[in-house]
Scaffold this motif. Structure first.
Motif, PDB file in Angstrom:
ATOM      1  N   LEU A   1       0.737  -1.232   0.174  1.00 12.52           N
ATOM      2  CA  LEU A   1      -0.241  -0.012   0.002  1.00 12.52           C
ATOM      3  C   LEU A   1       0.865   1.321  -0.095  1.00 12.52           C
ATOM      4  CD1 LEU A   1      -2.954  -1.040   2.614  1.00 12.52           C
ATOM      5  CD2 LEU A   1      -2.946  -0.818   0.152  1.00 12.52           C
ATOM      6  N   GLY A   2       1.815   1.195   0.869  1.00 15.63           N
ATOM      7  CA  GLY A   2       2.926   2.445   0.784  1.00 15.63           C
ATOM      8  C   GLY A   2       3.544   2.752  -0.540  1.00 15.63           C
ATOM      9  N   GLY A   3       3.952   1.522  -0.954  1.00 15.92           N
ATOM     10  CA  GLY A   3       4.800   1.598  -2.464  1.00 15.92           C
ATOM     11  C   GLY A   3       3.646   2.043  -3.414  1.00 15.92           C
ATOM     12  N   LEU A   4       2.550   1.821  -3.405  1.00 19.20           N
ATOM     13  CA  LEU A   4       1.502   2.170  -4.679  1.00 19.20           C
ATOM     14  C   LEU A   4       1.235   3.625  -4.186  1.00 19.20           C
ATOM     15  CD1 LEU A   4      -1.001  -0.729  -4.655  1.00 19.20           C
ATOM     16  CD2 LEU A   4       0.477  -0.068  -6.525  1.00 19.20           C
ATOM     17  N   ALA A   5       1.163   4.258  -3.082  1.00 20.57           N
ATOM     18  CA  ALA A   5       0.833   5.674  -2.646  1.00 20.57           C
ATOM     19  C   ALA A   5       2.027   6.425  -3.213  1.00 20.57           C
ATOM     20  CB  ALA A   5       0.707   5.804  -1.217  1.00 20.57           C
ATOM     21  N   VAL A   6       3.387   6.012  -2.602  1.00 16.29           N
ATOM     22  CA  VAL A   6       4.576   6.935  -3.253  1.00 16.29           C
ATOM     23  C   VAL A   6       4.708   6.791  -4.571  1.00 16.29           C
ATOM     24  CG1 VAL A   6       7.142   6.927  -2.901  1.00 16.29           C
ATOM     25  CG2 VAL A   6       5.873   6.407  -0.808  1.00 16.29           C
ATOM     26  N   TYR A   7       4.604   5.798  -5.299  1.00 18.20           N
ATOM     27  CA  TYR A   7       4.472   5.558  -6.826  1.00 18.20           C
ATOM     28  C   TYR A   7       3.588   6.688  -7.507  1.00 18.20           C
ATOM     29  CZ  TYR A   7       4.085   3.986 -11.367  1.00 18.20           C
ATOM     30  OH  TYR A   7       3.653   3.966 -12.922  1.00 18.20           O
ATOM     31  N   ALA A   8       2.446   6.445  -6.861  1.00 22.44           N
ATOM     32  CA  ALA A   8       1.242   7.512  -7.635  1.00 22.44           C
ATOM     33  C   ALA A   8       1.544   8.927  -7.247  1.00 22.44           C
ATOM     34  CB  ALA A   8      -0.186   7.180  -6.704  1.00 22.44           C
ATOM     35  N   LEU A   9       2.136   9.373  -6.201  1.00 18.48           N
ATOM     36  CA  LEU A   9       2.459  10.657  -5.654  1.00 18.48           C
ATOM     37  C   LEU A   9       3.644  11.231  -6.544  1.00 18.48           C
ATOM     38  CD1 LEU A   9       1.758  10.454  -1.869  1.00 18.48           C
ATOM     39  CD2 LEU A   9       0.444  11.894  -3.714  1.00 18.48           C
ATOM     40  N   ASN A  10       4.581  10.336  -6.970  1.00 17.86           N
ATOM     41  CA  ASN A  10       5.768  10.569  -7.647  1.00 17.86           C
ATOM     42  C   ASN A  10       5.309  10.799  -9.063  1.00 17.86           C
ATOM     43  OD1 ASN A  10       7.347  10.711  -5.296  1.00 17.86           O
ATOM     44  ND2 ASN A  10       8.297   8.833  -5.456  1.00 17.86           N
ATOM     45  N   LEU A  11       4.403  10.499  -9.624  1.00 17.07           N
ATOM     46  CA  LEU A  11       3.897  10.800 -10.927  1.00 17.07           C
ATOM     47  C   LEU A  11       3.581  12.284 -11.191  1.00 17.07           C
ATOM     48  CD1 LEU A  11       1.305   7.934 -11.509  1.00 17.07           C
ATOM     49  CD2 LEU A  11       3.818   7.939 -12.207  1.00 17.07           C
ATOM     50  N   GLU A  12       3.859  12.686 -12.251  1.00 13.47           N
ATOM     51  CA  GLU A  12       3.938  14.255 -12.621  1.00 13.47           C
ATOM     52  C   GLU A  12       2.415  14.542 -12.859  1.00 13.47           C
ATOM     53  OE1 GLU A  12       4.279  17.635 -12.935  1.00 13.47           O
ATOM     54  OE2 GLU A  12       6.387  16.602 -13.225  1.00 13.47           O
ATOM     55  N   ARG A  13       1.968  15.554 -11.842  1.00 10.95           N
ATOM     56  CA  ARG A  13       0.502  15.728 -11.922  1.00 10.95           C
ATOM     57  C   ARG A  13       0.142  17.065 -12.578  1.00 10.95           C
ATOM     58  NH1 ARG A  13       1.796  14.056  -6.726  1.00 10.95           N
ATOM     59  NH2 ARG A  13       2.058  16.163  -5.743  1.00 10.95           N
ATOM     60  N   SER A  14       1.243  17.931 -13.299  1.00  6.77           N
ATOM     61  CA  SER A  14       0.983  18.962 -13.757  1.00  6.77           C
ATOM     62  C   SER A  14       0.687  18.807 -15.038  1.00  6.77           C
ATOM     63  CB  SER A  14       2.129  20.127 -13.627  1.00  6.77           C
ATOM     64  OG  SER A  14       2.276  21.061 -14.359  1.00  6.77           O
ATOM     65  N   ARG A  15      -0.349  19.641 -15.813  1.00  4.42           N
ATOM     66  CA  ARG A  15      -0.682  19.594 -17.055  1.00  4.42           C
ATOM     67  C   ARG A  15       0.355  20.332 -18.034  1.00  4.42           C
ATOM     68  NH1 ARG A  15      -7.182  21.665 -17.077  1.00  4.42           N
ATOM     69  NH2 ARG A  15      -7.687  19.856 -15.817  1.00  4.42           N
ATOM     70  N   ASN A  16       1.382  21.204 -17.287  1.00  6.31           N
ATOM     71  CA  ASN A  16       2.378  21.722 -18.137  1.00  6.31           C
ATOM     72  C   ASN A  16       3.584  21.561 -17.146  1.00  6.31           C
ATOM     73  OD1 ASN A  16       4.304  23.271 -19.685  1.00  6.31           O
ATOM     74  ND2 ASN A  16       3.068  24.764 -19.987  1.00  6.31           N
ATOM     75  N   ALA A  17       4.515  20.551 -17.264  1.00  2.73           N
ATOM     76  CA  ALA A  17       5.639  20.329 -16.507  1.00  2.73           C
ATOM     77  C   ALA A  17       6.685  21.204 -16.668  1.00  2.73           C
ATOM     78  CB  ALA A  17       6.186  18.773 -16.364  1.00  2.73           C
ATOM     79  N   LEU A  18       6.743  22.013 -17.849  1.00  2.00           N
ATOM     80  CA  LEU A  18       7.663  22.727 -18.271  1.00  2.00           C
ATOM     81  C   LEU A  18       7.449  24.211 -17.358  1.00  2.00           C
ATOM     82  CD1 LEU A  18       8.094  22.156 -22.042  1.00  2.00           C
ATOM     83  CD2 LEU A  18       9.587  21.520 -20.165  1.00  2.00           C
ATOM     84  N   LEU A  19       6.161  24.654 -17.012  1.00  2.00           N
ATOM     85  CA  LEU A  19       5.932  25.623 -16.380  1.00  2.00           C
ATOM     86  C   LEU A  19       5.949  25.443 -14.945  1.00  2.00           C
ATOM     87  CD1 LEU A  19       4.767  28.533 -16.618  1.00  2.00           C
ATOM     88  CD2 LEU A  19       2.653  27.659 -16.466  1.00  2.00           C
ATOM     89  N   VAL A  20       5.525  24.359 -14.404  1.00  2.00           N
ATOM     90  CA  VAL A  20       5.312  24.049 -12.907  1.00  2.00           C
ATOM     91  C   VAL A  20       5.386  22.492 -12.657  1.00  2.00           C
ATOM     92  CG1 VAL A  20       2.836  24.393 -12.681  1.00  2.00           C
ATOM     93  CG2 VAL A  20       4.412  24.605 -10.820  1.00  2.00           C
ATOM     94  N   SER A  21       6.257  22.108 -12.106  1.00  2.00           N
ATOM     95  CA  SER A  21       6.187  20.656 -11.717  1.00  2.00           C
ATOM     96  C   SER A  21       5.504  20.115 -10.558  1.00  2.00           C
ATOM     97  CB  SER A  21       7.579  19.951 -11.550  1.00  2.00           C
ATOM     98  OG  SER A  21       7.639  18.594 -11.320  1.00  2.00           O
TER      99      SER A  21
END
Length: 417
Positions: free
Chosen positions: A234-254
């Motif tokens: 459960l912890g591994g899945l949570a950290v993996y999901a949170l480490n995904l890029e969530r910004s629509r424009n990663a060049l502007l803000v990550s």
């Protein structure tokens, strides 16, 4: 040829095994010791429903939002657990968090103090408030409901005074803002995950060995492996999901990484769990909550325990207020008001802490806070109004209180309490 059995070996031989442990747990549940089972089942059901109706509920960005939205409520609920364990109540915890947040803001803006001085002033304010409330309850003998209801009303006025009768005080300090709005680097998130899993495994193994060494029945190795494995997955899945890029424009803000507030909540969870389960103070809290007169005759300073519980409650409310200020990047007359107290009390009770005292854990605040956050978040995604959210949350709280009352009756009938 005779052989000698060591105490640890005898205990190991008497270990019930994972099957016996499961049967023992089911027997406790049937006897009324429900623990956190209703909250966990509620979380599973709610998450399943919202995931089916709104698939975006399971997205990484919404998961991060859930964690930050429920952090302040969970922190305030942690403190309320100590008061509820005594069979008392603190109706002022919400506005205590608001007053402490205002002290933080005023100290930083008007007085120009650095963030750490302001944080210390806010927490000290919470400690003083808790001491006064606890003294009125324990020393003067005024019921906690009356004392904290009076404080609830008074702190609304004090908050207005601190924010100049309705002004909004902006928080611009980057350290305070980062608590709710910034994230730890992905590598550090994985490091925290590894440390948490390894520490949990070590605690489980050491506890089992100590019980075996004392000739007591210990949890079997297979059960420990299941617990550690479940936490790791459960912890591994949570950290993996949170480490995904969530910004629509990663060049502007990550936007990736575990929110900074999450390690803060985990650290306080571990610390207060240790205090409740591994210290004399924690044992005295349960003893006073279970039977105050018996605790007094056993030599426990009941009044001191009561005052300490209120101090811890208000101290945790101050930390929750700091998180609320970070979340909004400001403080105003509504900070800590509205539904903050109701959700915090609801979180503790929904998680499994008894309103009658003597039963509960700090973890209950996290589980109940998660239930409250999931309800608000999921129903918001579905477009329901605030009125519907309140009705559903109130119904869940009533259900949790009903389960608690029925569990106590069943436990008394079965001789478990």
């Amino acid at each position: 040829m005779s052989t000698t059995t060591l105490p640890g070996q005898e205990a190991a031989a008497q270990s019930p095994g994972i099957g016996g442990s499961v049967r023992g747990y089911l027997a406790r549940v049937r006897g009324g010791d429900m623990g956190a089972l209703p909250a966990i089942l509620g979380l599973v059901v709610l998450c399943t429903i919202f995931a089916i109706l709104r698939p975006v509920f399971l997205s990484a960005i919404n998961f991060a939002n859930l964690l930050t939205q429920g952090a302040a409520i969970s922190l305030i609920a942690m403190g309320l657990v100590f008061v509820l364990l005594l069979g008392e109540i603190d109706l002022s915890a919400g506005y205590t968090s608001g007053v402490c947040a205002a002290v933080l803001a005023v100290t930083m803006t008007s007085n120009g103090q650095p963030w750490y001085i302001s944080v210390a002033a806010a927490i000290l304010t919470g400690v003083v408030i808790g001491f006064v409330l606890g003294a009125l309850v324990a020393k003067v003998g005024i019921p906690s409901f009356v004392v904290t209801l009076a404080a609830f009303l008074a702190f609304q006025g004090l908050l207005l005074v601190l924010v100049n009768e309705g002004n909004n005080i902006a928080i611009r300090d980057p350290t305070i803002i980062a608590i709710e709005n910034k994230y730890v680097p992905p590598a550090l998130g994985w490091a925290i995950y590894v440390v948490c899993v390894a520490a949990y495994a070590a605690v489980q193994i050491v506890r089992a060995r100590r019980r075996s060494g004392r000739g007591l029945v210990a949890d079997p190795a297979t059960l420990i492996a299941v617990r550690v494995g479940a936490l790791a997955v459960l912890g591994g899945l949570a950290v993996y999901a949170l480490n995904l890029e969530r910004s629509r424009n990663a060049l502007l803000v990550s936007l990736k990484g575990v929110p900074i507030v999450v390690p803060l909540v985990l650290a306080l969870l571990v610390f207060w769990t240790f205090v409740l389960q591994r210290t004399a103070f924690g044992r005295h809290i349960y003893a006073v909550g279970g039977n105050a007169e018996a605790a007094r005759r056993a030599g426990i300073r009941v009044d001191r325990i009561r005052v300490s519980a209120f101090v811890l409650c208000s101290g945790m409310a101050s930390i929750g207020g700091i998180v609320l200020a970070s979340q909004a990047s400001s403080v105003d007359p509504s900070t800590g008001g509205s539904d903050v107290l109701l959700f915090a009390v609801g979180a503790a009770v929904i998680g499994g802490t008894s309103l009658f005292g003597g039963k509960g854990r700090v973890l209950d605040a996290i589980l109940g806070g998660a239930v409250v956050a999931v309800i608000n978040n999921g129903m918001g995604l579905m477009g329901y109004s605030a009125s519907v959210k309140y009705i559903v949350t109130g119904s869940v709280l009533l259900l949790a209180a009903g389960v608690d009352a029925l569990s106590r009756k069943r436990a008394a009938a079965s001789g478990l309490r």
